[in-house]
Design a protein around this motif. Structure first.
Motif, PDB file in Angstrom:
ATOM      1  N   HIS A  18      13.711  26.898  16.833  1.00 60.52           N
ATOM      2  CA  HIS A  18      14.532  25.913  16.123  1.00 60.52           C
ATOM      3  C   HIS A  18      15.902  25.803  16.780  1.00 60.52           C
ATOM      4  O   HIS A  18      16.501  26.817  17.158  1.00 60.52           O
ATOM      5  CB  HIS A  18      14.782  26.340  14.674  1.00 60.52           C
ATOM      6  CG  HIS A  18      13.605  26.197  13.774  1.00 60.52           C
ATOM      7  ND1 HIS A  18      13.303  25.021  13.125  1.00 60.52           N
ATOM      8  CD2 HIS A  18      12.651  27.091  13.416  1.00 60.52           C
ATOM      9  CE1 HIS A  18      12.217  25.197  12.393  1.00 60.52           C
ATOM     10  NE2 HIS A  18      11.794  26.443  12.554  1.00 60.52           N
ATOM     11  N   SER A  19      16.382  24.570  16.898  1.00 61.70           N
ATOM     12  CA  SER A  19      17.816  24.383  17.035  1.00 61.70           C
ATOM     13  C   SER A  19      18.365  24.425  15.614  1.00 61.70           C
ATOM     14  O   SER A  19      18.281  23.444  14.869  1.00 61.70           O
ATOM     15  CB  SER A  19      18.148  23.042  17.691  1.00 61.70           C
ATOM     16  OG  SER A  19      19.553  22.837  17.658  1.00 61.70           O
ATOM     17  N   THR A  61      12.027  21.989  15.339  1.00 61.32           N
ATOM     18  CA  THR A  61      13.338  21.568  14.859  1.00 61.32           C
ATOM     19  C   THR A  61      13.260  20.353  13.943  1.00 61.32           C
ATOM     20  O   THR A  61      13.867  20.334  12.862  1.00 61.32           O
ATOM     21  CB  THR A  61      14.265  21.254  16.046  1.00 61.32           C
ATOM     22  OG1 THR A  61      14.447  22.443  16.819  1.00 61.32           O
ATOM     23  CG2 THR A  61      15.627  20.759  15.567  1.00 61.32           C
ATOM     24  N   GLY A 115      20.509  25.961  20.156  1.00 63.17           N
ATOM     25  CA  GLY A 115      19.092  25.685  20.293  1.00 63.17           C
ATOM     26  C   GLY A 115      18.632  25.722  21.734  1.00 63.17           C
ATOM     27  O   GLY A 115      17.550  26.250  22.036  1.00 63.17           O
ATOM     28  N   THR A 161      11.053  21.303  10.534  1.00 66.11           N
ATOM     29  CA  THR A 161      11.550  22.427   9.734  1.00 66.11           C
ATOM     30  C   THR A 161      10.382  23.142   9.055  1.00 66.11           C
ATOM     31  O   THR A 161       9.296  22.554   8.879  1.00 66.11           O
ATOM     32  CB  THR A 161      12.577  22.027   8.654  1.00 66.11           C
ATOM     33  OG1 THR A 161      11.884  21.523   7.488  1.00 66.11           O
ATOM     34  CG2 THR A 161      13.554  20.999   9.159  1.00 66.11           C
ATOM     35  N   ASP A 213       8.437  23.887  19.395  1.00 71.90           N
ATOM     36  CA  ASP A 213       9.756  23.513  18.874  1.00 71.90           C
ATOM     37  C   ASP A 213       9.544  22.792  17.549  1.00 71.90           C
ATOM     38  O   ASP A 213       8.995  21.695  17.512  1.00 71.90           O
ATOM     39  CB  ASP A 213      10.478  22.610  19.877  1.00 71.90           C
ATOM     40  CG  ASP A 213      11.899  22.244  19.450  1.00 71.90           C
ATOM     41  OD1 ASP A 213      12.181  22.268  18.227  1.00 71.90           O
ATOM     42  OD2 ASP A 213      12.722  21.921  20.322  1.00 71.90           O
TER      43      ASP A 213
END
Length: 414
Positions: free
Chosen positions: A216-217, A197, A98, A200, A195
């Protein structure tokens, strides 16, 4: 970046199907071989061609195919395509982690003399890029109070090459108004990066609010099983092409085996996130009733500073929460080891509950003074809710709090 022909399955999943169906099926049809029902792991470093003229056309991106796995790989491409479809982007490219996706995106888009406007509450590693690395390249970084949207908007209006947002934030789960701030960014010609992450694509789609790039990480909720590192950037084709070129040259390539594990994990993404969100809400409400708990941070709570914004832009409130204990770090030292159903580790988004203080997880790179300036108390506990039964998790937290009360009874009178 090579764009492969889309088969009928992928085209359908771009438009019509529910996200649970897309999470299972999207992006995979092109890469099934010999009747396989799962995408294979292609470990080959290079890909051969008998016809050197065709080989050249593939190398020049005039025909579909793969040349070298640092650039593209069939298993990796299937993962990228699944994320692209879930987020509704034009293109996607992946990274080895990420942070590689975040740093690769920022260093692709920014040059000396550019200005980036962001928030103080980004993930600790991201914050280090803004506070330590970008200024070395004479890039002007403006860090804004995450809770003050008027200030953020005012700074954007002064001009920016990039507006970088994170929502919910790590670890205090603050919320940024994506639609408002992306609109402000576009008014000054900025590229808007989000971001996503923690949320979702099951919970929110920043591209629907105008984001140019979503990051996304994939290590976290997308993979969901804490067994594969990865990152991905999704968005406008012209920008992703530039980011892909930076990544292929600088080499932060996603491994095919990791791509396979992430693909497999994403098939249950919608089920996991739904369970984690429902459990997190129950746990957050329970924590609000506990005398040893000083503060609870969860966007689903009516007491959250930006609960109204969260309701507007999120379908659920996510599986991440944080809370602080009375008694500061001494209470945390007693509390965490007593938890039975939690890994004490620097990860999140897994099927198992994962817990840890911000000082050893999200902001381990920061000094205590830097964490304090960011509004992160040393007693803050980041709690990533797993898919366990929420009643078991609540009982587990209760017995750990009881142990703290037994060892530090004076806290109950403060």
């Amino acid at each position: 970046m090579r764009v492969h022909p889309q088969n009928n399955v992928n085209k359908v999943f771009d438009r019509n199907e529910a996200i649970g169906t897309r999470a299972v099926w999207a992006g995979e049809g092109e890469y099934m071989v010999e009747g396989a029902t799962q995408v294979p792991v292609v470990h080959s470093v290079s890909f051969g061609y008998d016809d050197i003229d065709y080989w050249l056309e593939v190398a020049m991106e005039k025909k579909p195919g793969h040349i070298y796995s640092r650039n593209t790989n069939p298993t990796v491409r299937a993962f990228e395509e699944k994320v692209r479809i879930l987020e509704g982007g034009e293109a996607a490219t992946s990274f080895s982690s990420g942070m590689a996706a975040i740093s690769g995106t920022l260093f692709t888009l920014l040059s000396p003399g550019d200005r980036v406007v962001t928030i103080k509450d980004t993930y600790g590693g991201t914050n280090k890029i803004f506070s330590e690395f970008l200024p070395r390249f004479q890039i002007d970084v403006q860090l804004c109070d995450t809770t003050d949207h008027d200030q953020i908007e005012a700074e954007i209006r002064k001009g920016a090459k990039v507006v970088y947002l994170e929502s919910p934030t790590n670890p205090t789960v603050k919320i940024t108004d994506l639609e408002r701030l992306i609109r402000a960014g576009h008014e000054v010609g900025a590229i808007c990066v989000v971001d996503n992450t923690f949320a979702t694509p099951v919970i929110q789609n920043p591209i629907a609010f105008g984001a140019d790039i979503v990051i996304h990480s994939a290590t976290k909720f997308l993979g969901g099983h804490a067994d594969a590192l990865g990152g991905v950037a999704v968005g406008r084709k012209d920008l992703i092409k530039q980011i892909y070129h930076y990544r292929e040259i600088n080499g932060a390539t996603l491994d095919p085996m990791a791509a396979y594990l992430l693909l497999r994990g994403m098939k249950t993404l919608h089920l996991r996130v739904k369970q984690q969100s429902e459990s997190a809400m129950k746990i957050a409400r329970f924590l609000q009733t506990q005398p040893l708990v000083d503060q609870v941070f969860y966007p689903g709570l009516e007491t959250h500073v930006h609960h109204a914004i969260a309701k507007k832009q999120m379908k659920m409130f996510g599986g991440m929460l944080s809370f602080s204990l009375k008694g500061d770090i001494d209470a945390v030292r007693l509390f965490l080891p007593k938890l039975k159903f939690a890994h004490l580790a620097a990860n999140l988004g897994a099927v198992e509950t994962v817990v840890g203080p911000a000082r050893t997880t999200s902001h381990v790179e920061c000094t205590p003074e830097e964490r304090a300036a960011l509004g992160i108390p040393e007693s803050l506990i980041r709690y990533s809710v797993g898919i366990e039964d929420p009643e078991d998790l609540i009982r587990d937290i209760q017995q750990a709090l009881d142990y703290v009360a037994e060892k530090m009874p004076a806290l109950l009178t403060t």
